[in-house]
Design a protein around this motif. Sequence first.
Motif, mmCIF file in Angstrom:
data_model
loop_
_atom_site.group_PDB
_atom_site.id
_atom_site.type_symbol
_atom_site.label_atom_id
_atom_site.label_comp_id
_atom_site.label_asym_id
_atom_site.label_seq_id
_atom_site.Cartn_x
_atom_site.Cartn_y
_atom_site.Cartn_z
ATOM 1 N N GLU A 1 0.859 -1.182 0.185
ATOM 2 C CA GLU A 1 0.196 0.198 -0.556
ATOM 3 C C GLU A 1 1.198 1.927 -0.456
ATOM 4 O O GLU A 1 0.576 2.513 -0.785
ATOM 5 C CB GLU A 1 -0.620 0.121 1.533
ATOM 6 C CG GLU A 1 -1.938 1.156 0.826
ATOM 7 C CD GLU A 1 -3.015 1.745 0.235
ATOM 8 O OE1 GLU A 1 -3.497 2.136 -0.056
ATOM 9 O OE2 GLU A 1 -3.192 0.787 -0.870
ATOM 10 N N ALA A 2 2.454 1.071 0.814
ATOM 11 C CA ALA A 2 3.167 2.386 1.150
ATOM 12 C C ALA A 2 3.389 3.015 -0.515
ATOM 13 O O ALA A 2 3.924 3.967 -1.195
ATOM 14 C CB ALA A 2 3.867 2.239 1.924
ATOM 15 N N ALA A 3 3.823 1.296 -1.247
ATOM 16 C CA ALA A 3 4.321 1.512 -2.756
ATOM 17 C C ALA A 3 3.542 2.166 -3.696
ATOM 18 O O ALA A 3 3.980 2.946 -4.690
ATOM 19 C CB ALA A 3 4.972 0.129 -3.013
ATOM 20 N N ARG A 4 2.499 1.440 -3.264
ATOM 21 C CA ARG A 4 1.316 2.081 -4.192
ATOM 22 C C ARG A 4 1.447 3.568 -4.156
ATOM 23 O O ARG A 4 0.946 4.314 -5.501
ATOM 24 C CB ARG A 4 -0.010 1.497 -3.774
ATOM 25 C CG ARG A 4 -1.171 1.742 -5.271
ATOM 26 C CD ARG A 4 -1.869 1.498 -4.777
ATOM 27 N NE ARG A 4 -3.499 1.895 -3.213
ATOM 28 C CZ ARG A 4 -3.926 3.107 -3.274
ATOM 29 N NH1 ARG A 4 -4.187 3.574 -4.629
ATOM 30 N NH2 ARG A 4 -4.073 3.758 -2.199
ATOM 31 N N LEU A 5 0.777 4.163 -2.590
ATOM 32 C CA LEU A 5 0.423 5.757 -2.604
ATOM 33 C C LEU A 5 1.894 6.342 -3.100
ATOM 34 O O LEU A 5 1.722 7.773 -3.493
ATOM 35 C CB LEU A 5 0.984 5.860 -1.282
ATOM 36 C CG LEU A 5 -1.153 5.147 -0.103
ATOM 37 C CD1 LEU A 5 -0.926 5.160 1.191
ATOM 38 C CD2 LEU A 5 -1.855 5.994 -0.976
ATOM 39 N N LYS A 6 3.362 5.592 -2.910
ATOM 40 C CA LYS A 6 4.444 6.231 -3.439
ATOM 41 C C LYS A 6 4.126 6.937 -5.077
ATOM 42 O O LYS A 6 4.306 7.823 -5.909
ATOM 43 C CB LYS A 6 5.952 6.099 -3.315
ATOM 44 C CG LYS A 6 6.550 6.479 -3.458
ATOM 45 C CD LYS A 6 8.469 5.548 -2.751
ATOM 46 C CE LYS A 6 9.329 6.349 -3.209
ATOM 47 N NZ LYS A 6 10.771 5.697 -2.916
ATOM 48 N N ALA A 7 4.093 5.326 -6.038
ATOM 49 C CA ALA A 7 3.769 5.367 -6.993
ATOM 50 C C ALA A 7 2.283 6.502 -7.411
ATOM 51 O O ALA A 7 2.054 7.755 -8.756
ATOM 52 C CB ALA A 7 3.351 4.334 -7.428
ATOM 53 N N GLN A 8 1.541 6.978 -6.666
ATOM 54 C CA GLN A 8 -0.240 8.178 -7.215
ATOM 55 C C GLN A 8 0.566 8.725 -7.224
ATOM 56 O O GLN A 8 0.632 9.877 -7.297
ATOM 57 C CB GLN A 8 -1.051 7.179 -5.991
ATOM 58 C CG GLN A 8 -2.286 8.530 -6.256
ATOM 59 C CD GLN A 8 -2.953 7.906 -7.430
ATOM 60 O OE1 GLN A 8 -2.946 6.454 -8.803
ATOM 61 N NE2 GLN A 8 -2.998 8.899 -8.464
ATOM 62 N N ALA A 9 1.423 9.812 -5.889
ATOM 63 C CA ALA A 9 2.350 10.447 -5.878
ATOM 64 C C ALA A 9 3.113 11.063 -6.663
ATOM 65 O O ALA A 9 2.935 12.512 -6.806
ATOM 66 C CB ALA A 9 2.258 10.449 -4.306
ATOM 67 N N LYS A 10 3.562 10.343 -7.066
ATOM 68 C CA LYS A 10 4.754 10.723 -8.370
ATOM 69 C C LYS A 10 3.798 11.076 -9.712
ATOM 70 O O LYS A 10 4.069 12.167 -10.232
ATOM 71 C CB LYS A 10 5.978 9.461 -8.733
ATOM 72 C CG LYS A 10 6.880 9.572 -9.576
ATOM 73 C CD LYS A 10 7.465 8.573 -9.801
ATOM 74 C CE LYS A 10 8.792 9.548 -11.206
ATOM 75 N NZ LYS A 10 10.154 8.054 -11.148
ATOM 76 N N LYS A 11 2.772 10.446 -9.800
ATOM 77 C CA LYS A 11 2.116 10.128 -11.149
ATOM 78 C C LYS A 11 0.766 11.436 -10.576
ATOM 79 O O LYS A 11 1.335 12.349 -11.973
ATOM 80 C CB LYS A 11 1.487 9.484 -10.986
ATOM 81 C CG LYS A 11 -0.457 9.583 -11.859
ATOM 82 C CD LYS A 11 -0.500 8.239 -12.546
ATOM 83 C CE LYS A 11 -2.279 8.628 -13.142
ATOM 84 N NZ LYS A 11 -3.263 6.908 -13.477
ATOM 85 N N ASP A 12 0.220 11.922 -9.430
ATOM 86 C CA ASP A 12 0.252 13.425 -9.605
ATOM 87 C C ASP A 12 0.554 14.800 -9.838
ATOM 88 O O ASP A 12 0.823 15.813 -10.452
ATOM 89 C CB ASP A 12 -0.217 13.475 -8.244
ATOM 90 C CG ASP A 12 -1.862 12.636 -7.572
ATOM 91 O OD1 ASP A 12 -2.049 12.156 -8.406
ATOM 92 O OD2 ASP A 12 -2.145 12.212 -6.928
ATOM 93 N N SER A 13 2.236 14.106 -8.962
ATOM 94 C CA SER A 13 3.510 15.647 -8.806
ATOM 95 C C SER A 13 3.714 15.533 -10.705
ATOM 96 O O SER A 13 3.629 16.815 -11.254
ATOM 97 C CB SER A 13 3.824 15.336 -8.859
ATOM 98 O OG SER A 13 5.674 15.731 -8.949
ATOM 99 N N LEU A 14 3.532 14.967 -11.564
ATOM 100 C CA LEU A 14 4.209 14.681 -13.130
ATOM 101 C C LEU A 14 2.875 14.902 -13.841
ATOM 102 O O LEU A 14 3.044 16.122 -14.568
ATOM 103 C CB LEU A 14 4.310 13.678 -13.480
ATOM 104 C CG LEU A 14 5.869 12.878 -13.406
ATOM 105 C CD1 LEU A 14 5.401 11.632 -13.910
ATOM 106 C CD2 LEU A 14 6.871 13.777 -13.699
ATOM 107 N N LEU A 15 1.307 15.397 -13.646
ATOM 108 C CA LEU A 15 0.271 16.026 -14.259
ATOM 109 C C LEU A 15 0.028 17.017 -13.499
ATOM 110 O O LEU A 15 -0.015 17.997 -14.562
ATOM 111 C CB LEU A 15 -0.941 14.869 -13.908
ATOM 112 C CG LEU A 15 -1.303 13.312 -14.274
ATOM 113 C CD1 LEU A 15 -2.364 13.234 -12.906
ATOM 114 C CD2 LEU A 15 -0.754 13.106 -15.291
ATOM 115 N N GLU A 16 0.667 17.869 -11.870
ATOM 116 C CA GLU A 16 0.150 19.079 -12.287
ATOM 117 C C GLU A 16 1.906 19.582 -12.709
ATOM 118 O O GLU A 16 1.632 20.801 -13.463
ATOM 119 C CB GLU A 16 1.048 19.259 -10.606
ATOM 120 C CG GLU A 16 0.407 20.491 -10.235
ATOM 121 C CD GLU A 16 0.779 20.729 -8.404
ATOM 122 O OE1 GLU A 16 0.536 21.599 -7.670
ATOM 123 O OE2 GLU A 16 1.042 19.670 -7.823
#
Length: 206
Positions: free
Chosen positions: A173-188
């Motif tokens: 779950e922590a790895a999924r959250l980290k990947a999602q945060a990175k994706k959100d940052s790139l989209l921003e």
Amino acid sequence: MQSMSLFAVLLVLVAASCAAFSPQHVTATAAAKTSTSTSSSTTSTTALSMANDNDLLRWARSARTAGVDDRVVELRRPLGVVLSEDASGNVYVETVAARGNAARTGEVREGDIVTMCSSTFGDDMWSCRGAGLSRVLSAIRLRAGPTVKLALENSKEGNVKAQRTARTVEAEEAARLKAQAKKDSLLEELQKDEQRLKKGKFLGLF
């Protein structure tokens, strides 16, 4: 007359650009993004805190092979054990017959929980957690060949496995959250670049 028409078109384009980059529009967009991000974070936190017995049960049932530290015993028929079922539908060894095939292995003890059983064909093993006595007995009876593999665990082994599984669930779950945060940052960043490009084209009209 043609110059006046061109001037009117330019005015329309300028008005549309101003509306797109107005403070109200930017504020609404930012609010929507914040709401989405907050919702995603809340959902992820909720999912992480739900690592309860039901989640661990689903995790165990998805396995198709025994783990390296599982106690797997291969028994010839007749197995030489009496199986019973507890209130949760887990099947356990009630009695080990003296001088039976299970007793000869020295690895089957009364009170052991049957966590996995051989599939009908091949080397796969299927979870027996909460499956009930009738299903486990059917799986043993329908198994092709003279032997059946059972994965067994006592209460101490079960507690250790539950703790290890909970840590694995949390790590994933922590790895999924980290990947999602990175994706959100790139989209921003992409959205900011797009806004800068649009602003440049707007300024280029003058």
